[in-house]
Design a protein around this motif. Structure first.
Motif, mmCIF file in Angstrom:
data_model
loop_
_atom_site.group_PDB
_atom_site.id
_atom_site.type_symbol
_atom_site.label_atom_id
_atom_site.label_comp_id
_atom_site.label_asym_id
_atom_site.label_seq_id
_atom_site.Cartn_x
_atom_site.Cartn_y
_atom_site.Cartn_z
ATOM 1 N N GLY A 1 103.583 33.728 85.893
ATOM 2 C CA GLY A 1 103.911 34.958 86.589
ATOM 3 C C GLY A 1 102.803 35.348 87.527
ATOM 4 O O GLY A 1 101.934 34.542 87.828
ATOM 5 N N PRO A 2 102.800 36.586 87.968
ATOM 6 C CA PRO A 2 103.849 37.556 87.683
ATOM 7 C C PRO A 2 105.107 37.314 88.515
ATOM 8 O O PRO A 2 105.053 36.675 89.552
ATOM 9 C CB PRO A 2 103.187 38.884 88.057
ATOM 10 N N VAL A 3 106.202 37.816 87.992
ATOM 11 C CA VAL A 3 107.480 37.724 88.678
ATOM 12 C C VAL A 3 107.903 39.134 89.078
ATOM 13 O O VAL A 3 107.891 40.044 88.249
ATOM 14 C CB VAL A 3 108.557 37.102 87.772
ATOM 15 N N THR A 4 108.245 39.311 90.344
ATOM 16 C CA THR A 4 108.683 40.617 90.841
ATOM 17 C C THR A 4 110.060 40.454 91.460
ATOM 18 O O THR A 4 110.264 39.589 92.315
ATOM 19 C CB THR A 4 107.701 41.174 91.882
ATOM 20 N N LEU A 5 110.989 41.286 90.990
ATOM 21 C CA LEU A 5 112.372 41.241 91.488
ATOM 22 C C LEU A 5 112.841 42.646 91.816
ATOM 23 O O LEU A 5 112.290 43.632 91.314
ATOM 24 C CB LEU A 5 113.295 40.630 90.430
ATOM 25 N N SER A 6 113.905 42.690 92.577
ATOM 26 C CA SER A 6 114.567 43.969 92.829
ATOM 27 C C SER A 6 115.637 44.203 91.765
ATOM 28 O O SER A 6 116.147 43.250 91.160
ATOM 29 C CB SER A 6 115.216 43.969 94.213
ATOM 30 N N GLU A 7 115.935 45.466 91.533
ATOM 31 C CA GLU A 7 116.977 45.808 90.563
ATOM 32 C C GLU A 7 118.276 45.094 90.926
ATOM 33 O O GLU A 7 118.602 44.931 92.098
ATOM 34 C CB GLU A 7 117.182 47.328 90.577
ATOM 35 N N GLU A 8 118.981 44.664 89.892
ATOM 36 C CA GLU A 8 120.261 43.952 89.968
ATOM 37 C C GLU A 8 120.124 42.492 90.382
ATOM 38 O O GLU A 8 121.132 41.790 90.518
ATOM 39 C CB GLU A 8 121.245 44.672 90.898
ATOM 40 N N ALA A 9 118.907 42.000 90.565
ATOM 41 C CA ALA A 9 118.716 40.582 90.881
ATOM 42 C C ALA A 9 118.965 39.739 89.649
ATOM 43 O O ALA A 9 118.957 40.227 88.510
ATOM 44 C CB ALA A 9 117.301 40.349 91.411
ATOM 45 N N PHE A 10 119.147 38.427 89.874
ATOM 46 C CA PHE A 10 119.315 37.466 88.783
ATOM 47 C C PHE A 10 117.930 36.982 88.347
ATOM 48 O O PHE A 10 117.073 36.697 89.179
ATOM 49 C CB PHE A 10 120.151 36.276 89.249
ATOM 50 N N LEU A 11 117.753 36.884 87.030
ATOM 51 C CA LEU A 11 116.461 36.503 86.483
ATOM 52 C C LEU A 11 116.552 35.172 85.758
ATOM 53 O O LEU A 11 117.481 34.946 84.977
ATOM 54 C CB LEU A 11 115.973 37.553 85.490
ATOM 55 N N THR A 12 115.589 34.303 86.019
ATOM 56 C CA THR A 12 115.355 33.117 85.198
ATOM 57 C C THR A 12 113.868 33.001 84.937
ATOM 58 O O THR A 12 113.070 33.067 85.879
ATOM 59 C CB THR A 12 115.820 31.820 85.889
ATOM 60 N N ILE A 13 113.509 32.853 83.673
ATOM 61 C CA ILE A 13 112.131 32.528 83.307
ATOM 62 C C ILE A 13 112.186 31.208 82.552
ATOM 63 O O ILE A 13 112.813 31.112 81.502
ATOM 64 C CB ILE A 13 111.482 33.612 82.429
ATOM 65 N N ASN A 14 111.523 30.196 83.111
ATOM 66 C CA ASN A 14 111.590 28.863 82.514
ATOM 67 C C ASN A 14 110.663 28.716 81.318
ATOM 68 O O ASN A 14 109.556 29.264 81.298
ATOM 69 C CB ASN A 14 111.238 27.794 83.555
#
Lengths: 112, 116
Positions: free
Chosen positions: A9-22
């Motif tokens: 990380g870090p991982v930063t996304l916008s609300e309602e985005a699709f998330l994948t953490i490997n």
């Protein structure tokens, strides 16, 4: 020995985005696999688990499938919320061993 | 419905002092685990205890560190003569005795040790 490798990380996304953490693992036996979440100032909470190949763990919109052929347990969520901001840890526990082996954690921040 | 309790939450010690970290497991749980999280790293297993017994201490440093889980009272992780490298977050977890659920460990909020 057993080990777990997580997406850095870090991982930063916008609300309602699709998330994948490997998450991938190395184990001598046939482990159980887990995702834990740590909210700021709190201890780790079990998010979901899978104990055998092709099992899918799910909770609070998060899912992860135990893939023995690729030794993976990737965490996914279709639409993230600001409240999902936390640190996520992938972990395994080998049969007969009580201890958990953790990945290094992935910090997730969701912006409104 | 009290979960795992740890105290203190923050502990500051000078080099050479002793640190004592306490962990009260979930009521009815008889298995306790200690993990250490160094900055920017994942949690590393230290020790696994049952009441009055150390079951697995394969992750404990050979010197200065000790742990106990007495018949009565909390589990204690003790670090003697602390050094700067001991600065970390120390997490305690507990699980029930049932072997079918023993992998479901419930974590406390951690103690953050700072050695100055």
């Amino acid at each position: 020995g057993d080990s777990v490798t997580q997406m850095e990380g870090p991982v930063t996304l916008s609300e309602e985005a699709f998330l994948t953490i490997n998450c991938t693992y190395t184990a001598t036996g046939y482990p159980s696999l887990f995702w834990y979440v740590q909210y700021p100032g709190e201890g780790l909470q079990l998010l979901l688990k899978a104990t055998k190949a092709d099992d899918k763990g799910s909770n609070k919109g998060f899912e992860a499938t135990y893939r023995k052929e690729t030794t993976s347990f990737h965490l996914e969520k279709g639409s993230v919320q600001v409240s999902d901001s936390a640190v996520y840890f992938c972990a395994l526990s080998d049969l007969g061993a009580q201890k958990l082996v953790f990945g290094q954690g992935t910090r997730l921040t969701i912006n409104p | 419905n009290a979960g795992v309790m740890q105290n203190p939450r923050h502990l500051v010690r000078r080099r050479g002092q002793e640190a004592r970290l306490r962990c009260s497991p979930v009521k009815g749980h008889s298995h306790v685990y200690w993990y250490r999280q160094l900055p920017e790293e994942g949690l590393k297993f230290m020790v696994y205890l049952q009441k009055e017994n150390i079951i697995d201490e394969s992750g404990m440093p050979k010197e200065r560190f000790s742990a106990e889980f007495p018949k009565e009272g909390p589990s204690i992780l003790r670090i003697q003569q602390v050094v700067r490298g001991d600065s970390a977050a120390y997490f305690c977890a507990s699980s029930p005795a049932s072997s079918s659920r023993s992998y479901e460990q419930y974590f406390g909020p951690g103690t953050r040790l700072t050695v100055t």
